[in-house]
Design an enzyme around this catalytic site. Structure first.
Site, PDB file in Angstrom:
ATOM      1  N   CYS A   6       0.831  -1.205   0.000  1.00 40.87           N
ATOM      2  CA  CYS A   6       0.000   0.000   0.000  1.00 40.87           C
ATOM      3  C   CYS A   6       0.871   1.263   0.000  1.00 40.87           C
ATOM      4  CB  CYS A   6      -0.964  -0.045   1.183  1.00 40.87           C
ATOM      5  SG  CYS A   6      -2.398   1.032   0.969  1.00 40.87           S
ATOM      6  N   HIS A  30      -3.745  -5.550   0.617  1.00 43.46           N
ATOM      7  CA  HIS A  30      -3.111  -5.964   1.882  1.00 43.46           C
ATOM      8  C   HIS A  30      -3.090  -7.489   2.004  1.00 43.46           C
ATOM      9  CE1 HIS A  30      -2.570  -1.987   3.735  1.00 43.46           C
ATOM     10  NE2 HIS A  30      -3.586  -1.652   2.947  1.00 43.46           N
ATOM     11  N   GLU A  40      -1.287  -9.290   3.730  1.00 41.12           N
ATOM     12  CA  GLU A  40      -1.043  -9.738   5.112  1.00 41.12           C
ATOM     13  C   GLU A  40      -2.350 -10.061   5.839  1.00 41.12           C
ATOM     14  OE1 GLU A  40      -0.832  -6.658   4.033  1.00 41.12           O
ATOM     15  OE2 GLU A  40      -1.407  -5.193   5.572  1.00 41.12           O
TER      16      GLU A  40
END
Ligand code: MN
Length: 243
Positions: free
Chosen positions: A115, A218, A220
Site C-alpha cells: 500500500c 493488503h 497480510e
C-alpha cells in the site's frame, strides 16, 4: 537453518490520551504482517521511524525489508501541492523511510512494499500518485472497502509475463483499503496486476537493479486464510534465501 531477519517499517501515533497524560506515543507494526513473515519462515523486527543516519546500521543486520501501509505520501515528493482530499501525511516518516529504502536498494535487499510502501517506492523511483481516487477518471470499483480487511472484495487482472503471475493467478480476489492509487508508474517498475477499472494493484522492478514487488492491497490480512496470498510472503523469503 538461520532465519532471515526482516525489517518491517512502523507507524507512530498517540496511543493513549486522558486528562492526566499528554499522550503516549507508540511505534507500531501490524501483527498481520509480522505473523505472515513468521509463517513464511522469516524473523520479523519492527523498525521504528528512526533517525535517518541509522539506516545503514539497520541494513548491516537486515536480510529483507517489508514496507507497511500508513499515512499518505507527501505530494511535494512528486511535484504536487496538497489537493482537498489528501489524507494525513507524515513528512518525517517519508524522509526516514526513503533513507532506509535507498540503503536497502544499495545493498540489493529484497523489498516487499504494501500500500503506502508500494506508493512510496513508486514516487522515489520517479512515479506519481492520485491524491484521491475521485481525481481519477473511470474508477468504478470501491477501493476503500467498508468490510473487514480479511474479506477479498475485487478481482485483479494479472500480467502473465510478470514474476507476480507465478505467485498470483489471474482473477484472484483481493481486499482494498486505499483512497489513493498510482498515477504515473515509475520507469523502473512494470505493471504486474490491475483492477477492472485499470487501477494498478501490483508492480515489480523491470530488471535486477531493484529487487522489489509492490502491492496496493493488503495480502497480510488474507495470508492466514488464503494460500494464494501467503505465496507473496513465501516468495519474498525465498528471494532472500537465494541471495
Ligand atoms: Mn483496490
Amino acid at each position: 537453518m538461520t532465519k532471515p531477519l526482516i525489517g518491517v517499517t512502523s507507524g507512530d501515533r498517540i496511543f493513549f490520551q486522558t486528562d492526566y497524560f499528554e499522550g503516549i506515543r507508540v511505534s507500531y507494526t501490524l501483527s498481520t504482517i509480522t505473523n505472515a513473515v513468521i509463517a513464511a519462515g522469516g524473523l520479523p523486527v519492527n523498525i521504528p521511524i528512526h533517525n535517518k543516519d541509522l539506516s545503514h546500521h539497520y541494513l548491516e543486520q537486515l536480510d529483507g525489508l517489508v514496507l507497511s501501509g500508513g499515512t499518505d505520501v507527501s505530494p511535494h515528493l512528486y511535484g504536487e501541492t496538497v489537493q482537498p482530499k489528501i489524507d494525513r501525511t507524515d513528512p518525517q516518516r517519508d524522509e526516514r523511510e526513503i533513507a532506509l529504502i535507498e540503503a536497502a536498494f544499495d545493498k540489493g535487499l529484497p523489498i516487499l512494499g504494501i500500500c503506502r510502501g508500494f506508493q512510496l517506492v513508486n514516487v522515489m523511483l520517479g512515479g506519481s500518485l492520485y491524491q484521491d481516487l475521485s481525481y481519477r477518471e473511470g474508477t468504478f470499483i470501491q477501493h476503500n472497502q467498508l468490510s473487514n480487511s480479511d474479506i477479498p472484495v475485487h478481482s485483479i487482472n494479472v500480467n502473465p509475463d510478470s514474476h507476480f503471475a507465478s505467485l498470483t493467478p489471474d482473477k484472484t480476489t483481493v481486499n482494498s483499503y486505499h483512497h489513493q492509487a498510482i498515477k504515473d508508474l515509475s520507469p523502473e517498475l512494470t505493471r504486474s496486476a490491475w483492477a477492472d477499472d485499470g487501477v494498478i494493484e501490483a508492480a515489480e522492478a523491470i530488471n535486477d537493479k531493484y529487487d522489489f514487488i509492490g502491492v496496493q492491497y493488503h495480502p497480510e490480512s488474507l495470508a492466514d486464510e488464503y494460500p494464494v496470498h501467503r505465496a507473496l510472503f513465501e516468495d519474498f523469503v525465498e528471494r532472500i534465501r537465494k541471495k
